[in-house]
Design a protein around this motif. Structure first.
Motif, PDB file in Angstrom:
ATOM      1  N   ASP A 198      24.825   2.424  56.873  1.00  0.00           N
ATOM      2  CA  ASP A 198      23.899   1.470  57.483  1.00  0.00           C
ATOM      3  C   ASP A 198      24.193   1.306  58.970  1.00  0.00           C
ATOM      4  O   ASP A 198      23.282   1.244  59.798  1.00  0.00           O
ATOM      5  N   ALA A 252      26.668  -4.580  54.144  1.00  0.00           N
ATOM      6  CA  ALA A 252      26.247  -3.283  54.669  1.00  0.00           C
ATOM      7  C   ALA A 252      27.371  -2.280  54.437  1.00  0.00           C
ATOM      8  O   ALA A 252      28.494  -2.651  54.070  1.00  0.00           O
ATOM      9  N   SER A 301      21.872  -5.016  58.237  1.00  0.00           N
ATOM     10  CA  SER A 301      21.103  -4.776  57.014  1.00  0.00           C
ATOM     11  C   SER A 301      20.148  -5.913  56.685  1.00  0.00           C
ATOM     12  O   SER A 301      20.562  -7.082  56.590  1.00  0.00           O
ATOM     13  N   ASP A 361      23.155   4.342  60.923  1.00  0.00           N
ATOM     14  CA  ASP A 361      21.705   4.391  61.117  1.00  0.00           C
ATOM     15  C   ASP A 361      21.302   3.722  62.426  1.00  0.00           C
ATOM     16  O   ASP A 361      20.344   4.163  63.098  1.00  0.00           O
ATOM     17  N   PHE A 412      15.843  -2.624  62.197  1.00  0.00           N
ATOM     18  CA  PHE A 412      16.341  -2.733  60.821  1.00  0.00           C
ATOM     19  C   PHE A 412      16.366  -4.171  60.309  1.00  0.00           C
ATOM     20  O   PHE A 412      16.592  -4.392  59.121  1.00  0.00           O
TER      21      PHE A 412
END
Length: 398
Positions: A317, A313, A268, A320, A235
């Motif tokens: 997030d 974030a 993020s 994830d 990410f």
């Protein structure tokens, strides 16, 4: 007909709310009834900087006893964080001793609230007694000072994992944050240290090390390894401080786990981009004004930019990252390594302090994780790895 459709919609909404309420209640229950390990909380450094009492409610910060109890946190690793300059000026060991003593002082002040475990059995007993167990993790092996007798010394003081380096390459390992890579991974002493840590039962923490150092640790270590506060590089492309998919797979194959860092810039890409933009604006203003970074004017300008431009974030997030790691290697290799009190005001929306672990659990339930999955993530996985290190030392150690 329209009336019937409206009734069905109302029933659906009511049912959905009931499911959500049930999951909220279950999330709270799971955090209160299980061992909840956080791999990295920077309370000792915060205490040293602010001279405060986390045994009672505190203003600011991310951790204190009431909030920890509310969030179900009962086994947070206290980070014995040693800034890189302590190695340069020769004070790393003394500073580590001071921070460990601060945790011991906290326990002495509140013996019914806190305790320091030196084994998994002690941790379990302390939690059963209703205490918050405070295992110690040393962040930056600089305090070893190139002497293996210091490793045993800190083991005897309660240190049960060591993050090999921090923001700068040290005498043990190259750092992911440092362009200077003198060792191309681990130093010769660092390679020897890995084996000695295995022999004592001290977990090796690969958060902060360079990629080259990580792969050397995986090759050398005979016991499972942890990343105490790292997230998935998938990410945040190019951010070496997080772990690549290949590294997460190798860590899991060796029996270890990655404990997800909550800091927005770890989670993020948008947050990282906003941070970079702010840094560029600050740098430009410093040049134009001929001011240093520590100037009150620059500090205020930086604060105002973060307030207006920093992208936080959110809980999804963070979740994830859990999903990504689960899909790569399964739930047996995921943990929580929040970095509370260590990442400043960059924590995600919905995860601002230690009272909010139930939000993570609720999100995992919403995404289909089972109760057994969640118990592993909360603490079971870390305890398994710790046990693996204890067992290896018992059979193969000194």
């Amino acid at each position: 007909m329209k009336k019937n459709i409206f009734i069905i919609i109302l029933l659906f909404v009511a049912c959905d709310k009931s499911i959500h309420d049930d999951r909220r209640a279950l999330a709270k229950k799971l955090t209160q009834e299980n061992i909840l390990v956080d791999g990295h909380i920077d309370v000792p450094y915060r205490i040293s900087q602010e001279n405060l009492d986390v045994g009672i409610s505190t203003e600011g910060g991310d951790f204190d006893f009431p909030r920890a109890k509310s969030g179900g946190l009962n086994a947070p690793f206290m980070s014995i964080y040693i800034p890189a300059e302590k190695e340069t000026n020769g004070t790393a060991k003394d500073y580590a001793d001071q921070l460990i003593s601060s945790v011991e002082d906290l326990v002495a002040t509140y013996p019914n609230k806190f305790a320091i475990p030196k084994s998994i059995d002690e941790l379990r007993k302390q939690v059963e007694q209703g205490k918050i167990s405070l295992p110690l993790g040393m962040e930056n092996g600089a305090a070893i000072e190139g002497r293996l007798e210091n490793l045993e010394y800190f083991y005897n003081r309660g240190v049960r994992y060591i993050t090999l380096t921090h923001s700068k390459s040290n005498h043990i390992s190259d750092s992911s944050y440092d362009d200077s890579r003198p060792w191309k991974g681990l130093s010769e002493f660092g390679k020897k240290l890995v084996g000695e840590m295995n022999a004592l039962g001290i977990m090796i923490d690969v958060s902060h090390v360079s990629d080259e150092a990580f792969w050397q640790v995986i090759e050398i270590s005979s016991a499972p390894v942890i990343a105490s506060h790292s997230s998935a590089r998938h990410f945040t492309p190019g951010f070496e401080r997080n772990m690549s998919d290949a590294m997460i797979i190798a860590l899991a194959e060796q029996g270890g786990l990655i404990m997800v860092n909550f800091g927005s810039t770890f989670i993020s890409a948008k947050s990282r981009s906003s941070q970079a933009s702010i840094a560029a604006l600050v740098e430009s203003y410093m040049r134009e004004s001929n001011l240093s970074k520590k100037s009150p004017i620059i500090e205020e300008y930086t604060r105002s930019l973060y307030k207006d431009k920093f992208v936080y974030a959110n809980l999804d997030d963070v979740l994830d990252h859990f999903d990504h790691i689960r899909n790569l290697v399964g739930v047996d290799h995921i943990g929580i390594g929040s970095d509370f009190d260590g990442v400043g005001d960059s924590l995600p929306i919905g995860l601002k302090d230690v009272s909010e672990y139930p939000n993570i659990v609720f999100g995992l339930l919403e995404r289909g994780y089972s109760e057994e999955d969640i118990k592993k993530i909360l603490g079971g996985n870390l305890l398994r790895v710790w046990q693996g290190n204890e067992t290896y030392a018992a059979f193969h150690g000194r």
